[in-house]
Design a protein around this motif. Structure first.
Motif, PDB file in Angstrom:
ATOM      1  N   ARG A 167      45.315  41.864  41.763  1.00 52.98           N
ATOM      2  CA  ARG A 167      45.969  43.132  41.310  1.00 52.98           C
ATOM      3  C   ARG A 167      45.360  44.133  40.209  1.00 52.98           C
ATOM      4  O   ARG A 167      44.820  43.145  39.254  1.00 52.98           O
ATOM      5  CB  ARG A 167      47.322  42.973  41.019  1.00 52.98           C
ATOM      6  CG  ARG A 167      47.918  42.089  42.149  1.00 52.98           C
ATOM      7  CD  ARG A 167      49.162  41.425  41.717  1.00 52.98           C
ATOM      8  NE  ARG A 167      50.142  42.419  41.097  1.00 52.98           N
ATOM      9  CZ  ARG A 167      51.187  41.613  40.508  1.00 52.98           C
ATOM     10  NH1 ARG A 167      51.083  40.496  40.156  1.00 52.98           N
ATOM     11  NH2 ARG A 167      52.201  42.376  39.933  1.00 52.98           N
ATOM     12  N   ARG A 168      45.243  45.198  40.343  1.00 52.39           N
ATOM     13  CA  ARG A 168      44.805  45.869  39.119  1.00 52.39           C
ATOM     14  C   ARG A 168      45.842  45.710  38.220  1.00 52.39           C
ATOM     15  O   ARG A 168      46.742  45.466  38.071  1.00 52.39           O
ATOM     16  CB  ARG A 168      44.614  47.509  39.513  1.00 52.39           C
ATOM     17  CG  ARG A 168      45.947  48.288  40.071  1.00 52.39           C
ATOM     18  CD  ARG A 168      46.724  48.592  38.917  1.00 52.39           C
ATOM     19  NE  ARG A 168      48.049  49.283  39.245  1.00 52.39           N
ATOM     20  CZ  ARG A 168      49.248  48.739  39.014  1.00 52.39           C
ATOM     21  NH1 ARG A 168      49.346  47.360  38.745  1.00 52.39           N
ATOM     22  NH2 ARG A 168      50.429  49.331  39.273  1.00 52.39           N
ATOM     23  N   ALA A 216      40.993  46.211  36.017  1.00 50.69           N
ATOM     24  CA  ALA A 216      40.484  47.159  36.892  1.00 50.69           C
ATOM     25  C   ALA A 216      41.972  47.983  37.063  1.00 50.69           C
ATOM     26  O   ALA A 216      42.924  47.489  37.014  1.00 50.69           O
ATOM     27  CB  ALA A 216      40.169  46.735  38.509  1.00 50.69           C
ATOM     28  N   THR A 217      41.493  49.409  37.463  1.00 47.65           N
ATOM     29  CA  THR A 217      42.518  50.190  37.638  1.00 47.65           C
ATOM     30  C   THR A 217      42.916  51.017  38.809  1.00 47.65           C
ATOM     31  O   THR A 217      44.032  51.635  39.102  1.00 47.65           O
ATOM     32  CB  THR A 217      42.456  51.388  36.453  1.00 47.65           C
ATOM     33  OG1 THR A 217      41.421  52.123  36.825  1.00 47.65           O
ATOM     34  CG2 THR A 217      42.540  50.832  35.017  1.00 47.65           C
ATOM     35  N   LEU A 218      42.019  51.048  39.509  1.00 44.68           N
ATOM     36  CA  LEU A 218      41.733  51.814  40.956  1.00 44.68           C
ATOM     37  C   LEU A 218      42.581  51.364  41.941  1.00 44.68           C
ATOM     38  O   LEU A 218      43.188  52.258  42.684  1.00 44.68           O
ATOM     39  CB  LEU A 218      40.294  51.937  41.072  1.00 44.68           C
ATOM     40  CG  LEU A 218      39.372  52.582  40.243  1.00 44.68           C
ATOM     41  CD1 LEU A 218      38.003  52.464  40.696  1.00 44.68           C
ATOM     42  CD2 LEU A 218      39.668  53.741  39.600  1.00 44.68           C
ATOM     43  N   MET A 219      42.363  50.214  42.456  1.00 47.89           N
ATOM     44  CA  MET A 219      43.239  49.738  43.513  1.00 47.89           C
ATOM     45  C   MET A 219      43.438  48.104  43.455  1.00 47.89           C
ATOM     46  O   MET A 219      42.748  47.444  42.676  1.00 47.89           O
ATOM     47  CB  MET A 219      42.599  49.676  44.815  1.00 47.89           C
ATOM     48  CG  MET A 219      42.042  51.384  45.276  1.00 47.89           C
ATOM     49  SD  MET A 219      41.191  51.836  46.554  1.00 47.89           S
ATOM     50  CE  MET A 219      42.379  51.503  47.926  1.00 47.89           C
ATOM     51  N   HIS A 220      44.508  47.500  44.330  1.00 49.49           N
ATOM     52  CA  HIS A 220      44.531  46.211  44.507  1.00 49.49           C
ATOM     53  C   HIS A 220      43.599  45.793  45.599  1.00 49.49           C
ATOM     54  O   HIS A 220      43.350  46.560  46.562  1.00 49.49           O
ATOM     55  CB  HIS A 220      46.158  45.668  44.828  1.00 49.49           C
ATOM     56  CG  HIS A 220      47.042  46.332  43.860  1.00 49.49           C
ATOM     57  ND1 HIS A 220      47.256  45.866  42.852  1.00 49.49           N
ATOM     58  CD2 HIS A 220      48.066  47.138  44.159  1.00 49.49           C
ATOM     59  CE1 HIS A 220      48.427  46.379  42.239  1.00 49.49           C
ATOM     60  NE2 HIS A 220      48.841  47.120  43.072  1.00 49.49           N
ATOM     61  N   THR A 221      43.297  44.534  45.598  1.00 46.62           N
ATOM     62  CA  THR A 221      42.507  44.034  46.681  1.00 46.62           C
ATOM     63  C   THR A 221      43.256  42.549  47.229  1.00 46.62           C
ATOM     64  O   THR A 221      43.208  41.659  45.969  1.00 46.62           O
ATOM     65  CB  THR A 221      41.062  43.586  46.266  1.00 46.62           C
ATOM     66  OG1 THR A 221      40.595  45.151  45.742  1.00 46.62           O
ATOM     67  CG2 THR A 221      40.257  43.508  47.429  1.00 46.62           C
ATOM     68  N   ASP A 257      31.615  49.066  48.835  1.00 46.96           N
ATOM     69  CA  ASP A 257      31.699  47.797  48.427  1.00 46.96           C
ATOM     70  C   ASP A 257      32.796  47.523  47.497  1.00 46.96           C
ATOM     71  O   ASP A 257      33.020  46.290  47.110  1.00 46.96           O
ATOM     72  CB  ASP A 257      30.209  47.499  47.558  1.00 46.96           C
ATOM     73  CG  ASP A 257      30.316  48.144  46.263  1.00 46.96           C
ATOM     74  OD1 ASP A 257      31.247  49.015  46.009  1.00 46.96           O
ATOM     75  OD2 ASP A 257      29.340  47.885  45.384  1.00 46.96           O
ATOM     76  N   GLY A 258      33.474  48.541  47.256  1.00 43.44           N
ATOM     77  CA  GLY A 258      34.905  48.173  46.504  1.00 43.44           C
ATOM     78  C   GLY A 258      35.706  49.658  46.066  1.00 43.44           C
ATOM     79  O   GLY A 258      35.557  50.564  46.988  1.00 43.44           O
ATOM     80  N   ALA A 259      36.445  49.317  45.244  1.00 42.88           N
ATOM     81  CA  ALA A 259      37.566  50.415  44.941  1.00 42.88           C
ATOM     82  C   ALA A 259      36.914  51.675  44.580  1.00 42.88           C
ATOM     83  O   ALA A 259      37.511  52.779  44.747  1.00 42.88           O
ATOM     84  CB  ALA A 259      38.690  50.167  44.285  1.00 42.88           C
ATOM     85  N   GLY A 260      35.861  51.538  43.489  1.00 39.20           N
ATOM     86  CA  GLY A 260      35.286  52.685  43.123  1.00 39.20           C
ATOM     87  C   GLY A 260      34.693  53.653  43.932  1.00 39.20           C
ATOM     88  O   GLY A 260      34.878  54.831  44.194  1.00 39.20           O
ATOM     89  N   LYS A 261      34.000  53.246  45.089  1.00 35.27           N
ATOM     90  CA  LYS A 261      33.299  53.760  46.118  1.00 35.27           C
ATOM     91  C   LYS A 261      34.451  54.325  47.045  1.00 35.27           C
ATOM     92  O   LYS A 261      34.271  55.363  47.589  1.00 35.27           O
ATOM     93  CB  LYS A 261      32.347  53.283  47.087  1.00 35.27           C
ATOM     94  CG  LYS A 261      30.892  52.822  46.060  1.00 35.27           C
ATOM     95  CD  LYS A 261      29.574  52.580  46.849  1.00 35.27           C
ATOM     96  CE  LYS A 261      28.529  52.294  46.123  1.00 35.27           C
ATOM     97  NZ  LYS A 261      28.530  51.110  45.414  1.00 35.27           N
ATOM     98  N   TRP A 282      37.908  46.055  55.233  1.00 36.83           N
ATOM     99  CA  TRP A 282      36.533  45.819  55.253  1.00 36.83           C
ATOM    100  C   TRP A 282      36.249  45.289  56.644  1.00 36.83           C
ATOM    101  O   TRP A 282      36.484  43.937  56.904  1.00 36.83           O
ATOM    102  CB  TRP A 282      35.687  45.105  53.997  1.00 36.83           C
ATOM    103  CG  TRP A 282      35.472  45.873  53.003  1.00 36.83           C
ATOM    104  CD1 TRP A 282      34.528  46.574  52.667  1.00 36.83           C
ATOM    105  CD2 TRP A 282      36.008  45.984  51.735  1.00 36.83           C
ATOM    106  NE1 TRP A 282      34.466  47.201  51.501  1.00 36.83           N
ATOM    107  CE2 TRP A 282      35.633  46.899  50.923  1.00 36.83           C
ATOM    108  CE3 TRP A 282      37.511  45.490  51.402  1.00 36.83           C
ATOM    109  CZ2 TRP A 282      35.946  47.347  49.635  1.00 36.83           C
ATOM    110  CZ3 TRP A 282      37.974  45.862  50.147  1.00 36.83           C
ATOM    111  CH2 TRP A 282      37.215  46.909  49.502  1.00 36.83           C
TER     112      TRP A 282
END
Lengths: 337, 337
Positions: A167-168, A216-221, A257-261, A282
């Motif tokens: 989690r972010r 991290a702040t953008l999304m959970h994975t 490749d991740g939440a940033g993109k 993915w």
């Protein structure tokens, strides 16, 4: 036209107000807020009637030069449904208000499941909310898991799901939260609340969840494992998931490749606030080993519950069935990449 | 006294040199390095004979005012065993050198498994390395998994292990690596290399692994699931793991929530370089649901393979059996909190 009020105008409330406004069968009665800030200014800028949630603070709005349409009670009285998007625990305090006005209410995932008649995920258990007075739209992670597990269970049968949720630490605006430079088991005990929360949607589903928190702040994975009763091959699973409207299979050729993109992609596509309402799975990660399915998915914590709130409005009023509501919501909001 | 040479004096090499020096049955012939830097200065400061790994660069050492004891070939010739701690891929290039001097060699986990006679984890397969000429000490994560899975498999039988490895982006000194503010499936395809790598130690073990990378530098953290043949209760598992010398069960009362506090704890206990040679397993996380065991463990990527390298020295020479070697290593290094 369905008259919808939004009580609470933060991360979720402001997005739900926009999504309601976009629906051809809904009208936004107004939004209520406890105090003026940049979000209140934007509500006024958008032409949303702004109600004060606390009478004692009316003067704060006056001081800030923000004109209010009235008090939250008036907003609730004028609504067919209220979406309560207040902070965790405040929804429970507001329940009496909604009952006093005999107005059905939707709450967010931070409230206890026993506050309401049913918890809700559009894909998972839409019909359970039909005619209900108090409905809880489950949290972002539970929404993401429910959307994924519903079609898998229908198509193959879920023997057991095991999910590690990385989690972010906080949303981009929550600048005071951690962790920094660490990987925290969180909670360190099992299960995390997500498994039992999924069971509010699918009571019979066997699921164990583990939570972690990272800088991290953008999304959970999510790292997802599902042991299936009938074992498909990975391409069958791809086809199944690709056919679900709120699941986005990230094409390998996109180089995401991740939440940033993912967020960059959402911005390039003109998404409001760079929101990603869909689960982002993915494609390359979808793997079947023995009777175990594995995949990675990213979940945008600020926005994936928004279409679910819109559907829940129609569900409690019996205004549309599941397929019709989800299609209308998605069309009006512009879901799908 | 066993004469040990260390070729490569970076993250692993400098730690192995210190650990060898601490062993009562070993003597450090010297360490070899390609070029002078702060680590070379410290080697000299420690009184370690410093050899130049590349003849052409001898003048660099001279310019830096660092006296070298000779060339790496001389060091290898004087050793009973060489520990190759050079960067991934360089070990393979060095193999001919060790063969030319008929000196058994240990390589690190970055080398291919087919370079060597056997891969090695002390707890997992010590005896496989006895008398071998070329042995690969598996990587930090594989070491951490092997130490955990060996006793579980012996006590209960592992039907299947499923592990999500949430990996630090880089070591504290690797300031140019990422990610920042993201959670990357890494690799996005399955399995990550860790599962097949565990199979170099336990060929029959059924294991699936998923890798992720996050903005943290201190330690890796594993979310571990093991489906067991015979199902114990969680307290049985606690007792079993507590009896293993290189597993540290973090007591709940310590208030250690992540790698930051673990490293602080290691520093408070006077550990060199704040190293944590043991797997750090959160006691509270040990949970059994149906036939599934779950737990979280943190792995210090810079140091957990160091005692394994020391044991591998004895293994290849037949200088001690597993129990004796592990006990000697741990006593001399000061393992155990």
């Amino acid at each position: 036209m369905i008259q919808v009020a939004v009580n609470g105008y933060g991360t979720i409330g402001k997005r739900v107000a926009d999504a309601v406004t976009a629906q051809p069968d809904m009208e936004l009665v107004g939004v209520a807020k406890t105090s003026p800030n940049h979000e209140a200014e934007t509500a006024v800028e958008n032409g949303y009637p702004l109600y004060a949630a606390i009478e004692d603070r009316l003067d704060l709005f006056a001081e800030a030069g923000i004109e209010v349409a009235g008090l939250v009670e008036e907003m609730v009285e004028g609504a067919d449904v209220v979406v309560d998007a207040t902070p965790s625990g405040i929804g429970a305090e507001n329940k009496a208000l909604y009952e006093a006005h005999d107005t059905p209410a939707l709450y967010q995932g931070g409230e206890d499941a026993d506050l309401v008649d049913t918890s809700f995920n559009a894909r998972g258990n839409y019909a359970d909310a039909e005619g209900a007075d108090h409905v809880r739209v489950v949290s972002c992670n539970t929404t993401g898991l429910s959307r994924l597990l519903a079609p898998l269970d229908e198509a193959y049968g879920v023997e057991k799901a095991r999910v590690t949720l990385v989690r972010r630490g906080g949303d981009p605006g929550q600048t005071g939260r951690g962790p920094i430079n660490d990987i925290l088991p969180n909670p360190v005990t099992l299960p995390s609340h997500h498994g039992p929360d999924v069971n509010t949607i699918f009571p019979e589903l066997n699921i164990d969840t583990l939570g972690m928190k990272v800088p991290a702040t953008l999304m959970h994975t999510h790292s997802v494992n599902v042991t299936l009763d009938e074992v498909p091959d990975a391409d069958d699973v791809r086809d199944l998931l690709a056919g679900e409207d709120r699941l986005f299979l990230i094409p390998p050729a996109y180089g995401i490749d991740g939440a940033g993109k993912l967020k960059e992609f959402a911005m390039d596509r003109g998404r409001p606030r760079a929101d990603i309402w869909e689960n982002c799975i993915w494609d390359e990660s979808i793997t079947v080993e023995d009777d175990d399915l594995y995949l990675f998915q990213a979940i945008h914590q600020e926005s994936d519950v928004v279409p679910e709130n819109v559907d829940a409005v129609r569900a409690v009023l019996g205004a549309a069935d599941r397929e019709e509501s989800m299609a209308r919501t998605d069309e009006a909001m512009g879901l799908g990449f």
